[in-house]
Design a protein around this motif. Structure first.
Motif, PDB file in Angstrom:
ATOM      1  N   LYS A 130       0.793  -1.224   0.000  1.00  0.00           N
ATOM      2  CA  LYS A 130       0.000   0.000   0.000  1.00  0.00           C
ATOM      3  C   LYS A 130       0.833   1.286   0.000  1.00  0.00           C
ATOM      4  O   LYS A 130       0.526   2.204  -0.766  1.00  0.00           O
ATOM      5  CB  LYS A 130      -0.977  -0.022   1.176  1.00  0.00           C
ATOM      6  N   PRO A 131       1.904   1.393   0.796  1.00  0.00           N
ATOM      7  CA  PRO A 131       2.656   2.661   0.775  1.00  0.00           C
ATOM      8  C   PRO A 131       3.343   2.953  -0.563  1.00  0.00           C
ATOM      9  O   PRO A 131       3.648   4.098  -0.862  1.00  0.00           O
ATOM     10  CB  PRO A 131       3.708   2.486   1.871  1.00  0.00           C
ATOM     11  N   ARG A 132       3.562   1.930  -1.372  1.00  0.00           N
ATOM     12  CA  ARG A 132       4.252   2.113  -2.654  1.00  0.00           C
ATOM     13  C   ARG A 132       3.317   2.415  -3.815  1.00  0.00           C
ATOM     14  O   ARG A 132       3.773   2.732  -4.911  1.00  0.00           O
ATOM     15  CB  ARG A 132       5.060   0.859  -2.981  1.00  0.00           C
ATOM     16  N   LEU A 133       2.017   2.302  -3.592  1.00  0.00           N
ATOM     17  CA  LEU A 133       1.043   2.539  -4.656  1.00  0.00           C
ATOM     18  C   LEU A 133       0.974   4.023  -4.986  1.00  0.00           C
ATOM     19  O   LEU A 133       0.817   4.865  -4.115  1.00  0.00           O
ATOM     20  CB  LEU A 133      -0.341   2.044  -4.225  1.00  0.00           C
ATOM     21  N   THR A 134       1.116   4.350  -6.282  1.00  0.00           N
ATOM     22  CA  THR A 134       1.068   5.738  -6.732  1.00  0.00           C
ATOM     23  C   THR A 134      -0.232   6.001  -7.498  1.00  0.00           C
ATOM     24  O   THR A 134      -0.915   5.062  -7.923  1.00  0.00           O
ATOM     25  CB  THR A 134       2.260   6.062  -7.658  1.00  0.00           C
ATOM     26  N   GLU A 135      -0.534   7.273  -7.696  1.00  0.00           N
ATOM     27  CA  GLU A 135      -1.711   7.651  -8.488  1.00  0.00           C
ATOM     28  C   GLU A 135      -1.580   7.115  -9.918  1.00  0.00           C
ATOM     29  O   GLU A 135      -2.557   6.672 -10.515  1.00  0.00           O
ATOM     30  CB  GLU A 135      -1.858   9.177  -8.532  1.00  0.00           C
ATOM     31  N   GLU A 136      -0.380   7.169 -10.463  1.00  0.00           N
ATOM     32  CA  GLU A 136      -0.144   6.679 -11.823  1.00  0.00           C
ATOM     33  C   GLU A 136      -0.452   5.186 -11.924  1.00  0.00           C
ATOM     34  O   GLU A 136      -1.060   4.734 -12.897  1.00  0.00           O
ATOM     35  CB  GLU A 136       1.306   6.954 -12.225  1.00  0.00           C
ATOM     36  N   MET A 137      -0.048   4.411 -10.921  1.00  0.00           N
ATOM     37  CA  MET A 137      -0.344   2.974 -10.913  1.00  0.00           C
ATOM     38  C   MET A 137      -1.845   2.736 -10.861  1.00  0.00           C
ATOM     39  O   MET A 137      -2.360   1.844 -11.548  1.00  0.00           O
ATOM     40  CB  MET A 137       0.320   2.294  -9.709  1.00  0.00           C
ATOM     41  N   MET A 138      -2.532   3.526 -10.054  1.00  0.00           N
ATOM     42  CA  MET A 138      -3.980   3.370  -9.945  1.00  0.00           C
ATOM     43  C   MET A 138      -4.655   3.687 -11.272  1.00  0.00           C
ATOM     44  O   MET A 138      -5.601   2.992 -11.680  1.00  0.00           O
ATOM     45  CB  MET A 138      -4.532   4.241  -8.818  1.00  0.00           C
ATOM     46  N   MET A 139      -4.190   4.706 -11.961  1.00  0.00           N
ATOM     47  CA  MET A 139      -4.746   5.055 -13.276  1.00  0.00           C
ATOM     48  C   MET A 139      -4.461   3.955 -14.301  1.00  0.00           C
ATOM     49  O   MET A 139      -5.333   3.616 -15.110  1.00  0.00           O
ATOM     50  CB  MET A 139      -4.192   6.395 -13.761  1.00  0.00           C
ATOM     51  N   THR A 140      -3.263   3.390 -14.258  1.00  0.00           N
ATOM     52  CA  THR A 140      -2.897   2.310 -15.173  1.00  0.00           C
ATOM     53  C   THR A 140      -3.799   1.101 -14.959  1.00  0.00           C
ATOM     54  O   THR A 140      -4.247   0.469 -15.921  1.00  0.00           O
ATOM     55  CB  THR A 140      -1.418   1.922 -14.980  1.00  0.00           C
ATOM     56  N   ARG A 141      -4.073   0.787 -13.702  1.00  0.00           N
ATOM     57  CA  ARG A 141      -4.980  -0.319 -13.386  1.00  0.00           C
ATOM     58  C   ARG A 141      -6.346  -0.094 -14.020  1.00  0.00           C
ATOM     59  O   ARG A 141      -6.895  -0.978 -14.681  1.00  0.00           O
ATOM     60  CB  ARG A 141      -5.196  -0.422 -11.872  1.00  0.00           C
ATOM     61  N   MET A 142      -6.893   1.079 -13.792  1.00  0.00           N
ATOM     62  CA  MET A 142      -8.239   1.370 -14.290  1.00  0.00           C
ATOM     63  C   MET A 142      -8.291   1.339 -15.813  1.00  0.00           C
ATOM     64  O   MET A 142      -9.235   0.795 -16.401  1.00  0.00           O
ATOM     65  CB  MET A 142      -8.727   2.723 -13.765  1.00  0.00           C
ATOM     66  N   GLU A 143      -7.294   1.920 -16.449  1.00  0.00           N
ATOM     67  CA  GLU A 143      -7.259   1.931 -17.918  1.00  0.00           C
ATOM     68  C   GLU A 143      -7.173   0.518 -18.477  1.00  0.00           C
ATOM     69  O   GLU A 143      -7.844   0.190 -19.456  1.00  0.00           O
ATOM     70  CB  GLU A 143      -6.085   2.781 -18.420  1.00  0.00           C
ATOM     71  N   HIS A 144      -6.347  -0.309 -17.866  1.00  0.00           N
ATOM     72  CA  HIS A 144      -6.214  -1.690 -18.336  1.00  0.00           C
ATOM     73  C   HIS A 144      -7.548  -2.428 -18.231  1.00  0.00           C
ATOM     74  O   HIS A 144      -7.955  -3.121 -19.165  1.00  0.00           O
ATOM     75  CB  HIS A 144      -5.133  -2.430 -17.532  1.00  0.00           C
ATOM     76  N   CYS A 145      -8.218  -2.253 -17.117  1.00  0.00           N
ATOM     77  CA  CYS A 145      -9.494  -2.950 -16.917  1.00  0.00           C
ATOM     78  C   CYS A 145     -10.592  -2.406 -17.832  1.00  0.00           C
ATOM     79  O   CYS A 145     -11.425  -3.164 -18.313  1.00  0.00           O
ATOM     80  CB  CYS A 145      -9.907  -2.873 -15.457  1.00  0.00           C
ATOM     81  N   LYS A 146     -10.587  -1.112 -18.081  1.00  0.00           N
ATOM     82  CA  LYS A 146     -11.572  -0.538 -19.002  1.00  0.00           C
ATOM     83  C   LYS A 146     -11.382  -1.090 -20.403  1.00  0.00           C
ATOM     84  O   LYS A 146     -12.351  -1.414 -21.088  1.00  0.00           O
ATOM     85  CB  LYS A 146     -11.463   0.989 -19.017  1.00  0.00           C
ATOM     86  N   LYS A 147     -10.130  -1.213 -20.849  1.00  0.00           N
ATOM     87  CA  LYS A 147      -9.866  -1.778 -22.181  1.00  0.00           C
ATOM     88  C   LYS A 147     -10.360  -3.210 -22.270  1.00  0.00           C
ATOM     89  O   LYS A 147     -10.901  -3.627 -23.283  1.00  0.00           O
ATOM     90  CB  LYS A 147      -8.364  -1.744 -22.477  1.00  0.00           C
TER      91      LYS A 147
END
Length: 162
Positions: A130-147
């Protein structure tokens, strides 16, 4: 006095099975298989030393694509336990949570058909402390799942001509 003792014993007997099962058993089957997928991936990772258990869900979504096909997204926390990696009996009594290690923040998305994970498109699993999770990683996750959801390419009855 004896009545109070009996009441405490009865209350303990009622609460014991609920504690032994853990929050993972409260999840619907479609989401539990995603948690199991993340746990398998963590167990196979060389750098992971401890056994993890499901702690709680943060976000869930499900898209029905028809014909028994669903696309699922699940964002959740896993918490390390005192047991070593590969432990088979991970009940809360045998493997209590550790409070001196960070939570594992996981997001999974996958396609199911007849309540089984499909291999295509490949299920996506991303877990990080959890402390290593960045906003960019969270956005990448969402984009991958949306695709994954919008590019299913599956034919429908309405698309057929004839």
């Amino acid at each position: 006095m004896a009545a109070r003792l009996l009441l405490l014993v009865c209350a303990g007997a009622v609460l014991y099975p609920a504690e032994a099962q853990g929050p993972n058993n409260e999840l619907p089957d479609n989401y539990r298989i995603g948690v199991d997928l993340a746990l398998e991936q963590l167990d196979s990772h060389v750098g992971v030393q401890h056994h993890f258990r499901f702690l709680r869900s943060l976000d869930k979504s499900e898209i029905e694509a028809g014909f028994g096909v669903k696309y699922l997204y699940h964002h959740f926390y896993l918490k390390p336990t005192t047991c070593p990696k590969g432990t088979s009996d991970s009940s809360p009594r045998r493997c209590p949570f550790r409070n001196n290690r960070p939570l594992m923040d996981c997001a999974v998305c996958y396609k199911t058909a007849a309540d089984q994970i499909e291999s295509s498109p490949k299920p996506y699993v991303h877990c990080i402390q959890k402390p290593r999770l960045t906003e960019e990683m969270m956005m990448t996750r969402m984009e991958h799942c949306k695709k994954m959801n919008y590019n299913s390419g599956a034919p429908t009855l309405l698309a057929s001509t004839g």
